[in-house]
Structure formats: C-alpha cells, structure tokens
Design a protein around this motif. Structure first.
Motif, short mmCIF file in Angstrom:
data_model
loop_
_atom_site.label_atom_id
_atom_site.label_comp_id
_atom_site.label_asym_id
_atom_site.label_seq_id
_atom_site.Cartn_x
_atom_site.Cartn_y
_atom_site.Cartn_z
N ARG A 59 -33.31 54.90 7.36
CA ARG A 59 -33.03 55.01 5.93
C ARG A 59 -33.34 53.66 5.28
NH1 ARG A 59 -30.65 58.02 2.03
NH2 ARG A 59 -29.72 56.85 0.33
N LEU A 60 -33.92 53.72 4.08
CA LEU A 60 -34.25 52.53 3.31
C LEU A 60 -33.50 52.59 1.98
CD1 LEU A 60 -36.07 49.97 3.27
CD2 LEU A 60 -37.76 51.36 2.06
N ASP A 61 -32.80 51.50 1.63
CA ASP A 61 -32.05 51.42 0.37
C ASP A 61 -32.40 50.13 -0.35
OD1 ASP A 61 -30.00 53.73 0.32
OD2 ASP A 61 -29.82 52.92 2.35
N LEU A 62 -32.55 50.23 -1.66
CA LEU A 62 -32.89 49.08 -2.50
C LEU A 62 -31.94 49.04 -3.68
CD1 LEU A 62 -34.99 46.85 -3.57
CD2 LEU A 62 -35.96 48.75 -4.86
N ALA A 63 -31.44 47.85 -3.99
CA ALA A 63 -30.68 47.60 -5.22
C ALA A 63 -31.30 46.36 -5.84
CB ALA A 63 -29.20 47.37 -4.91
N ALA A 64 -31.74 46.46 -7.09
CA ALA A 64 -32.42 45.35 -7.74
C ALA A 64 -31.97 45.22 -9.19
CB ALA A 64 -33.94 45.55 -7.69
N ASN A 96 -31.49 43.41 -3.14
CA ASN A 96 -30.93 43.68 -1.83
C ASN A 96 -31.69 44.86 -1.24
OD1 ASN A 96 -28.90 45.31 -0.05
ND2 ASN A 96 -28.17 43.20 -0.06
N LEU A 97 -32.28 44.68 -0.08
CA LEU A 97 -33.05 45.72 0.59
C LEU A 97 -32.48 45.91 1.99
CD1 LEU A 97 -35.61 47.57 0.36
CD2 LEU A 97 -36.86 45.70 1.47
N ARG A 98 -32.13 47.16 2.34
CA ARG A 98 -31.52 47.45 3.64
C ARG A 98 -32.32 48.53 4.37
NH1 ARG A 98 -27.71 47.70 -0.12
NH2 ARG A 98 -27.46 49.93 0.10
N HIS A 115 -31.97 38.67 -1.84
CA HIS A 115 -32.70 37.67 -2.63
C HIS A 115 -31.90 37.32 -3.88
CE1 HIS A 115 -35.93 35.68 -4.85
NE2 HIS A 115 -35.62 36.45 -5.87
N LEU A 116 -31.71 36.04 -4.11
CA LEU A 116 -31.10 35.55 -5.33
C LEU A 116 -32.12 34.64 -6.00
CD1 LEU A 116 -28.41 35.41 -6.99
CD2 LEU A 116 -28.04 33.22 -5.87
N GLY A 117 -32.51 34.99 -7.23
CA GLY A 117 -33.53 34.23 -7.94
C GLY A 117 -33.03 32.90 -8.49
N ARG A 118 -33.95 32.14 -9.03
CA ARG A 118 -33.61 30.83 -9.57
C ARG A 118 -32.72 30.96 -10.80
NH1 ARG A 118 -38.17 27.36 -10.65
NH2 ARG A 118 -38.98 28.21 -8.75
N TYR A 119 -31.94 29.91 -11.04
CA TYR A 119 -31.09 29.89 -12.24
C TYR A 119 -30.84 28.45 -12.68
CZ TYR A 119 -27.17 29.28 -8.92
OH TYR A 119 -26.32 28.85 -7.92
N ASP A 130 -33.38 26.79 -7.06
CA ASP A 130 -34.55 27.61 -6.78
C ASP A 130 -34.24 29.02 -6.28
OD1 ASP A 130 -36.39 25.72 -7.62
OD2 ASP A 130 -36.55 24.81 -5.64
N GLY A 131 -32.97 29.29 -5.98
CA GLY A 131 -32.63 30.60 -5.42
C GLY A 131 -32.82 30.58 -3.92
N HIS A 132 -32.61 31.74 -3.30
CA HIS A 132 -32.75 31.79 -1.85
C HIS A 132 -32.96 33.24 -1.38
CE1 HIS A 132 -28.31 32.09 -2.52
NE2 HIS A 132 -28.46 33.11 -1.70
N ASP A 133 -33.40 33.34 -0.14
CA ASP A 133 -33.58 34.62 0.54
C ASP A 133 -32.85 34.54 1.87
OD1 ASP A 133 -35.72 36.21 -1.05
OD2 ASP A 133 -36.52 34.18 -0.95
#
Length: 190
Positions: A59-64, A96-98, A115-119, A130-133
């Motif tokens: 199963r693949l789940d994405l929350a963006a 978030n990808l699982r 993934h958290l983007g830059r802020y 810069d954010g992080h993965d």
C-alpha cells in the motif's frame, strides 16, 4: 474526498485572511516578547491525501501540503515593518510518503519518507532553515489477539536536522533532531 478505482483521495484548498490578528512579537536581539496587533495575515494553501493498494501486500499513502503564510499588514511603530513578509517557522512544503508491506496478516513493515521544506527563521525574513528529509522504518507483528511486537528505526540515514530553528539574541539557533534511533517493544491489550 472520496474513493475511485482503488484510489482513496482528499483535497483541501484554503484562503484565509485574518484581520486584527494578535501575535507575539519577539525582538531577535533582546529576546523581549510583547503581544501586538498584526493588522492582517494571509494563509493560502492546498492539502492532498492519496492512498492506494499496489497489489495484495503493498500500500502507498501520500499526505502533502503546500502553503504560504504572510504578514499582509504588520507595522510595529518605531521598530519594524514586516508587511509582505512570510511568517517565520512556516514551511511552504510538508510531505509524508509511506510504503507499507503486509506479507502476511499479522506482519506489517512500513518505510516512510518525511519532508519538511525550508522556512524563515524570523519575521524580518533575514535567514532560512533549509528544511530536511528523513527516512523511517517501522515494523509490527501481531502474535495473537492481545499481544504484538513492534520496532522501528527513526532517521534511518542518520541525517543531521533541526527539530526547530529560530533567531535568538541575533544568533541562529537550531534544536538538533535525534540521530538514528532504534525502538522496540511489546504491546499487550486486554
């Protein structure tokens, strides 16, 4: 929100304007905080959730989320004008990808990418994080109706990242996130 052809989905769009917004203003040099009326802030974005089965065991789940949070009108008399700046500590992108593998009914293994983007670190928009993965791995094994084993590896690649970042006393401050971390346990229900 719905389901079609084996795909679960949800989509949200928002455009919020707040007038007479009350915010905490912190002087980044002196660290003195005061509550002030920001005038007007804007919050616009889109949130997406998708999930699908990739066969009998996967199963693949994405929350963006993609959003922009700005100070539309915020002038602090004699101090600063943040009008038009993006809000600090508000990343534009969060993802978030699982991928979940269930080879047998009582066993589940999940690989997660977060993934958290830059802020911006401050309301003046002078410096950014810069954010992080991060990659995480989790496992569950249900032994019977009331007993299960679980385990995981958080920050699988041992990446250096910040749980939070800001500017304090004129200096960039980063609260470090945990290095690669292993967890394991037993769960009992009755």
């Amino acid at each position: 929100k719905g389901a079609r052809g084996g795909l679960d989905y949800s989509l949200s769009l928002y455009d919020l304007r707040k007038k007479d917004d009350i915010l905490s203003y912190r002087d980044t040099l002196t660290n003195v905080t005061q509550v002030v009326n920001a005038g007007e802030t804007s919050h616009r974005g889109v949130e997406l959730g998708l999930g699908t089965e990739l066969g009998a065991a996967l199963r693949l789940d994405l929350a963006a989320s993609h959003a922009k949070h700005t100070y539309e009108d915020w002038v602090i008399p004699g101090t600063a004008n943040y009008s038009g700046n993006e809000m600090e500590s508000a990343p534009r992108d969060i993802l978030n990808l699982r991928l979940t593998w269930r080879p047998a009914t009582p066993v589940r293994l999940m690989l997660e990418w977060s993934h958290l983007g830059r802020y911006w670190l401050d309301a003046a928009n002078t410096a950014q994080y810069d954010g992080h993965d991060l990659l995480n791995l989790r496992a569950n094994w249900r032994l019977d109706k009331g007993l299960a084993l679980f385990g995981g590896i958080q920050n699988l690649t041992d990446a250096r990242f910040a749980e939070s970042a800001s500017i304090t006393s004129g200096t960039q401050v980063f609260a470090p996130g945990l290095p690669r971390t292993f967890t394991a346990g037993v769960e009992g229900t009755w």
